[in-house]
Every structure is written in structure tokens, then in C-alpha cells.
Enzyme design. Structure first.
Site, PDB file in Angstrom:
ATOM      1  N   ASP A  68       0.840  -1.203   0.000  1.00  0.00           N
ATOM      2  CA  ASP A  68       0.000   0.000   0.000  1.00  0.00           C
ATOM      3  C   ASP A  68       0.878   1.257   0.000  1.00  0.00           C
ATOM      4  OD1 ASP A  68       0.841  -0.134   2.615  1.00  0.00           O
ATOM      5  OD2 ASP A  68      -1.155   0.028   3.515  1.00  0.00           O
ATOM      6  N   SER A  69       2.200   1.077   0.014  1.00  0.00           N
ATOM      7  CA  SER A  69       3.119   2.189  -0.240  1.00  0.00           C
ATOM      8  C   SER A  69       2.829   2.810  -1.607  1.00  0.00           C
ATOM      9  CB  SER A  69       4.580   1.715  -0.178  1.00  0.00           C
ATOM     10  OG  SER A  69       4.761   0.576  -0.991  1.00  0.00           O
ATOM     11  N   ASP A 107      -1.052  -6.134  -0.186  1.00  0.00           N
ATOM     12  CA  ASP A 107      -1.355  -5.498   1.096  1.00  0.00           C
ATOM     13  C   ASP A 107      -2.855  -5.314   1.236  1.00  0.00           C
ATOM     14  OD1 ASP A 107       0.715  -5.003   2.856  1.00  0.00           O
ATOM     15  OD2 ASP A 107       1.343  -3.152   1.875  1.00  0.00           O
ATOM     16  N   LYS A 137      -1.153  -9.342   3.026  1.00  0.00           N
ATOM     17  CA  LYS A 137      -0.352  -8.867   4.176  1.00  0.00           C
ATOM     18  C   LYS A 137      -1.191  -7.896   4.991  1.00  0.00           C
ATOM     19  CE  LYS A 137       3.355  -5.984   3.748  1.00  0.00           C
ATOM     20  NZ  LYS A 137       2.894  -4.801   4.502  1.00  0.00           N
ATOM     21  N   GLU A 139      -1.154  -5.417   8.693  1.00  0.00           N
ATOM     22  CA  GLU A 139      -0.302  -4.774   9.707  1.00  0.00           C
ATOM     23  C   GLU A 139      -0.909  -4.979  11.088  1.00  0.00           C
ATOM     24  OE1 GLU A 139       0.390  -0.650   8.811  1.00  0.00           O
ATOM     25  OE2 GLU A 139       1.109  -1.085   6.782  1.00  0.00           O
ATOM     26  N   GLU A 206       9.584  -4.080  10.304  1.00  0.00           N
ATOM     27  CA  GLU A 206       9.982  -2.780   9.739  1.00  0.00           C
ATOM     28  C   GLU A 206      10.517  -1.859  10.829  1.00  0.00           C
ATOM     29  OE1 GLU A 206       7.174  -0.926   7.104  1.00  0.00           O
ATOM     30  OE2 GLU A 206       8.326   0.940   7.010  1.00  0.00           O
TER      31      GLU A 206
HETATM   32  O1  KIV Z   1       3.560  -1.096   1.603  1.00  0.00           O
HETATM   33  C1  KIV Z   1       4.724  -1.512   1.540  1.00  0.00           C
HETATM   34  O2  KIV Z   1       5.463  -1.274   0.586  1.00  0.00           O
HETATM   35  C2  KIV Z   1       5.215  -2.312   2.654  1.00  0.00           C
HETATM   36  C3  KIV Z   1       6.678  -2.591   2.713  1.00  0.00           C
HETATM   37  C4  KIV Z   1       7.406  -1.377   3.103  1.00  0.00           C
HETATM   38  C5  KIV Z   1       6.988  -3.741   3.592  1.00  0.00           C
HETATM   39  O3  KIV Z   1       4.459  -2.686   3.497  1.00  0.00           O
END
Ligand code: KIV
Length: 289
Positions: A68-69, A107, A137, A139, A206
């Protein structure tokens, strides 16, 4: 009009070569567990679109994370909080169209899994069913263990994410190192155990001290993937735009920049603009008679 690029799809059954030119099988959850067992480092990188998914896969990455970056490095938001499930579906679809041998992890964005295990499962299911994600993924630690368990029970591999969790940026008070001090370290260790017990097949760590990441990695049966967590993790992940020099707004200390594609792209674009203005482009070789 820009001519349409024709990218031939790989022949049926053909595997894209890795960096050494060898053919490799599809990476799965079992592959990653095996790599940890044998002390082989896992290389994960983010990808948000078809061309870079192809390139990262051809380079031999084991895992492509549709992070989600993307909210920051592709969509221009200030943080990851505005990213929606629709954004993630759109970009995950683009990545899976590259049919990578790497495992594709998507994510789950903010507020798509926190409300209830049922909602988490429904949204994880959409990433798999509509976008072709092979894992999701999430968090968070023990608090999200019921959501992890519900998703994993449905047969969807789940990756955890501890330490600096960007979706909690306001609660954390900024993007800072986590797990410093005995209490915070103990909390992170018990969160890692809770995620593993709930069914996570790997956990991203992280921005945590290297010594803590080393301890977690040593006791945990599943792989740890570090970003700003030192060299003792089972694998590493970086944001694609950071490592290629395509995102200059904010470069964390843990980033190693392997190229300056931003500068290269700007130079190429300047040359194009100059050529158009001066009439040097198009030349005869770009012109139909
Ligand atoms: O969203 C993302 O790119 C991430 C990585 C930094 C692990 O969660």
C-alpha cells in the site's frame, strides 16, 4: 500516436529466467519456509504495475509485494491511509498479469481488515479472486490475530507486518524506529508469536533494532522479512521506487539506492522536449512515406 508495444507472453509452460539465466519454479509459501530452513535469503521487492513486475521477476525476486506504499510512491498521497481496496485490486491485477514466478502478496489497505474477521476474510478473498493475489499482508500484532486466523482458515496465505506499521502513523507519532526498550521489545516478540500461532507464514519487521530482529528470527519457525531491521532477518524487502531512485520526497536511512532512474528519466524527457522544440524529432527514420 505512440505505437503499441508488443510484449510476447511467455510460451505455455515456459518459465522466465532469473538473473543467472536459470529457469526457476513458482515461489510458494512452502518455498519460503524451505529457504528459511536452509538459510537461503529471501529477496522481496514491491511492484505496482505490469512492466516493473516483469522486470523484478526477471531479476529473480522471490516475492513481489503490491504494497500500500503505492499510495505514496505511485498515487501521490501523503501516507498510506487513503489507499482503498479498489486501488489495491487495480494494481494487483496489473502485477499478476505479468504472470511472475515470484509469489504475489497484496497489502490489505487501512480499514479493510480491522473491523471484523468476517470483513477481513471477504476483502482478502476479493484480492485473491478478483486480482490473483497469492497471499495477503496485514499490519498489526495480537489484536489482529482473529482476522489472520479467519483468512488463513479459508486457505489464503497471510503475511504479518510488525514494528513500524505505516497505517498506524498517527498513533505512532511519525515514522520512527519501534521495539526499543525492554517492554516494547517483549511486546513485539509476543506479537510475532501471536501472528505465527494465528497462521502467518512470514512476518515483515519494519524499522526495528537489528538485535531484536535477530532474536525474533532465531525463535520463529516462519521467515522474517526485514526493512530497516538489519541483516539477520531471513529476507529483505525494499520499496521499488526507493531502490531505483524514483521517489525523492523522503528517503529513509535503511534504503540502499541501486540506481537513479529518476535522473535518467528526467534527462531523457528533457532531450525529447528539446528535440521536439528544435524540430530534430521526428527524423526521417521515424516517418512513414
Ligand atoms: O507497503 C509496503 O510497501 C510495505 C513494505 C514497506 C513492507 O508494506
Amino acid at each position: 500516436m505512440t505505437p503499441k508495444l508488443k510484449i510476447p507472453p511467455p510460451a505455455t509452460g515456459a518459465l522466465p529466467p532469473d538473473a543467472q539465466g536459470a529457469r526457476r519454479p513458482k515461489t510458494t509459501r512452502a518455498t519460503l519456509l524451505d529457504m528459511k530452513k536452509h538459510g537461503e535469503k529471501i529477496a522481496m521487492v514491491t511492484a505496482y504495475d505490469f512492466p516493473f513486475a516483469r522486470l523484478a521477476d526477471q531479476a529473480g525476486a522471490d516475492v513481489l509485494l503490491v504494497g500500500d506504499s503505492l499510495g505514496m510512491v505511485v498515487l501521490g498521497f501523503d501516507n498510506t491511509l487513503p489507499v482503498t481496496l479498489a486501488h489495491m485490486l487495480h494494481h494487483t491485477q496489473a502485477v499478476t498479469r505479468a504472470r511472475p514466478q515470484a509469489m504475489v502478496v497484496a497489502d490489505m489497505p487501512f480499514m479493510t481488515y480491522q473491523v471484523s474477521p468476517e470483513e477481513a476474510l471477504r476483502n482478502a478473498g476479493r484480492l485473491v479472486q478478483e486480482a490473483g493475489a497469492e497471499a495477503v499482508k496485514l499490519e498489526g500484532g495480537a489484536a489482529i490475530a482473529p482476522m489472520v486466523a479467519a483468512i488463513a482458515r479459508a486457505g489464503i496465505p497471510v503475511m504479518g507486518h510488525l514494528g513500524l506499521t505505516p497505517q498506524s502513523v498517527h498513533q505512532l507519532g511519525g515514522y520512527r524506529v519501534q521495539g526499543r526498550g525492554a517492554d516494547a521489545a517483549a511486546r513485539l516478540q509476543s506479537d510475532a508469536r501471536a501472528l505465527k500461532d494465528a497462521g502467518c507464514f512470514a512476518i515483515v519487521l519494519e524499522a526495528v533494532p537489528a538485535a531484536l530482529a535477530r532474536e525474533v528470527t532465531a525463535v520463529l519457525e516462519v521467515p522474517t522479512i526485514g526493512i530497516g531491521a538489519g541483516k539477520f532477518c531471513d529476507g529483505q524487502v525494499l520499496v521499488l521506487h526507493d531502490l531505483l531512485g524514483l521517489f525523492a520526497e523522503f528517503v529513509p536511512r535503511f534504503v540502499k539506492q541501486y540506481a537513479d532512474l529518476g535522473a535518467a528519466a528526467r534527462t531523457a524527457l528533457q532531450a525529447y522536449v528539446t528535440d521536439v522544440r528544435s524540430g530534430r524529432f521526428p527524423g526521417d527514420e521515424h516517418t512513414y512515406s
